[in-house]
Motif scaffolding. Structure first.
Motif, short mmCIF file in Angstrom:
data_model
loop_
_atom_site.label_atom_id
_atom_site.label_comp_id
_atom_site.label_asym_id
_atom_site.label_seq_id
_atom_site.Cartn_x
_atom_site.Cartn_y
_atom_site.Cartn_z
N PRO A 92 0.89 -1.29 0.02
CA PRO A 92 0.27 -0.04 -0.04
C PRO A 92 0.73 1.31 0.04
CG PRO A 92 -0.02 -0.77 2.05
CD PRO A 92 0.70 -1.94 1.20
N TRP A 93 0.41 2.04 -1.14
CA TRP A 93 1.24 3.77 -1.00
C TRP A 93 0.12 4.45 -0.80
CZ3 TRP A 93 6.09 4.88 -3.19
CH2 TRP A 93 7.01 3.72 -3.60
N GLN A 94 0.60 5.59 -0.26
CA GLN A 94 -0.25 6.59 0.19
C GLN A 94 0.23 7.96 -0.32
OE1 GLN A 94 -1.03 7.02 4.36
NE2 GLN A 94 -3.09 8.01 4.20
N ALA A 95 -0.79 8.74 -0.65
CA ALA A 95 -0.46 10.14 -1.25
C ALA A 95 -1.07 11.21 -0.10
CB ALA A 95 -1.12 10.49 -2.60
N LEU A 96 -0.48 11.92 0.50
CA LEU A 96 -0.50 13.14 1.59
C LEU A 96 -0.73 14.39 0.96
CD1 LEU A 96 1.34 11.81 4.76
CD2 LEU A 96 -1.04 10.90 3.78
N GLY A 97 -1.94 15.06 1.15
CA GLY A 97 -1.98 16.43 0.44
C GLY A 97 -3.63 16.90 0.22
N LYS A 98 -3.86 17.53 -0.45
CA LYS A 98 -4.99 18.25 -0.73
C LYS A 98 -5.47 17.61 -2.12
CE LYS A 98 -5.11 22.55 1.68
NZ LYS A 98 -5.37 24.27 1.18
#
Length: 403
Positions: A92-98
């Motif tokens: 699992p990868w994750q993108a943090l931001g708006k």
């Protein structure tokens, strides 16, 4: 039956779309990468205003737009991040931001760059249509947000050869063309994933390694070929006229051993001072190997130019060749009598001018004398008529005795 038809119309487009991209709109912006994926690209659409996202790998490592692994290429645009990873870690990868809740994150995997094969033999100053396309799982990639940011270029690297091997000179790269998928000029359809360029082979003859590659970091893919560039098989000469109503001449000549006789055709656009551009078109027939295109010198003074195209057929491969005739500027000047350097000739010219001036002066005096004579005769005539009229009037008067 009608219900089944509507279901087919609804699900078929969805299935076709699902083959080209995966869209994730999970609330935590997580997505899983399978172990068999060798290359993956994340297209992340952000809310505005916002900064680039932070990408978190399955092992907790964080990657940023300005700080990331060498295995990554990161393109950051206004409202979008495009991140490509070679051999990504599974999990699992994750993108943090708006991250935008509408577009979310799109995942593209196994992108391939396919390019047409260039002819092994090219000619200096030749122009040819050349295409490349991006595919995913051997299907055209049609994600417009991604395609609009792809920048593909064609770069020529000179190769020096010796008895042992060939050496590619990376320091003298020559950019020959930039692809476009906008439906303009040589590109046929905008946004169809097929990128097209008009390659202008404006390099010195020799051996080259040709590289087609993305140059703005959206993704890392390239295709390489080796080609030979030969000297141009056509010769163009321009002869400017310096006399009024005498034609300017563009002569185009082909090399008979390289070009099929009678295959030469040409198209010129000519612009002379104070006139609209005119088009000249001509072609040859066998066994002709050259042609002339002419236009009159209209004696207008000012800047002028011409440019055009030449079309021929390669004798060896029967390949149709196109050559751009670059714009050539010239100046039309006033017609001036050339000066005479011989003293005797100069003396004769001065004598002729003096004789002509004397003749003109005599002619002016003669006209003045004739005019004066006419004026005197006219005055005398008027005076005689006036006196005759008075005499007649006096004779018609009545005697005193009849008053």
């Amino acid at each position: 039956m009608l219900r089944r038809l509507w279901l087919l119309l609804f699900y078929v487009p969805l299935c076709a779309w699902a083959q080209t991209e995966t869209r994730l709109t999970w609330l935590d912006n997580r997505f899983r990468v399978d172990p068999e994926i060798e290359q993956i690209t994340f297209v992340v659409t952000r809310e505005q205003p916002s900064q680039s996202v932070v990408l978190v790998a399955p092992d907790g490592r964080k990657y940023y737009a300005d700080r990331h692994s060498k295995a990554m290429s990161w393109y950051s645009d206004k409202g979008m991040d495009i991140i490509s990873i070679n051999h990504p870690m599974a999990g699992p990868w994750q993108a943090l931001g708006k991250v935008s809740t509408n577009n979310g994150i799109r995942i593209i995997s196994n992108i391939q760059l396919d390019a047409h094969q260039l002819p092994a033999q090219l000619y200096q100053t030749e122009v040819l249509k050349f295409s490349a396309r991006l595919t995913q799982n051997q299907q055209p990639l049609l994600l417009r947000d991604f395609l609009d940011r792809v920048q593909l270029k064609v770069i020529f690297y000179p190769i020096t050869s010796d008895l042992s091997n060939d050496t590619v000179d990376e320091s003298t790269a020559i950019e020959v063309g930039t692809f476009a998928d906008n439906g303009h000029e040589y590109d046929e359809v905008a946004g169809d994933g097929v990128f097209t360029v008009a390659l202008n082979i404006d390099v010195v003859p020799g051996k080259y390694r040709v590289k087609i590659a993305s140059t703005n970091g959206v993704f890392e893919r390239s295709v390489e070929q080796t080609v030979l560039v030969y000297p141009t098989p056509i010769t163009t000469t321009f002869t400017q006229s310096h006399r009024s109503l005498i034609s300017h001449v563009v002569n185009i000549e082909t090399k008979p051993e390289q070009i099929v006789a009678g295959s030469l055709a040409a198209y010129l656009v000519v612009k002379q001072p104070q006139t609209k551009p005119q088009i000249l078109q001509r072609s040859t027939t066998a066994p002709q190997s050259q042609l002339e295109l002419t236009w009159l010198n209209d004696s207008h003074v000012g800047k002028a130019w011409w440019r055009g195209w030449a079309y021929v057929t390669d004798a060896l491969t029967q390949r149709e060749l196109v050559f751009r005739l670059p714009k050539q500027n010239y100046t039309q000047v006033a017609i001036v009598t050339p000066s005479l350097t011989s003293p005797l000739a100069q003396q004769r010219l001065e004598q002729q001018l003096a004789a002509r001036q004397t003749e003109q002066r005599q002619q002016r005096l003669l006209w003045i004398a004739i005019t004066n004579i006419i004026v005197v005769i006219s005055a005398i005539t008027l005076l005689l008529l006036w006196r005759r009229k008075r005499t007649l009037k006096h004779d018609l008067m009545l005697p005193n005795e009849l008053k």
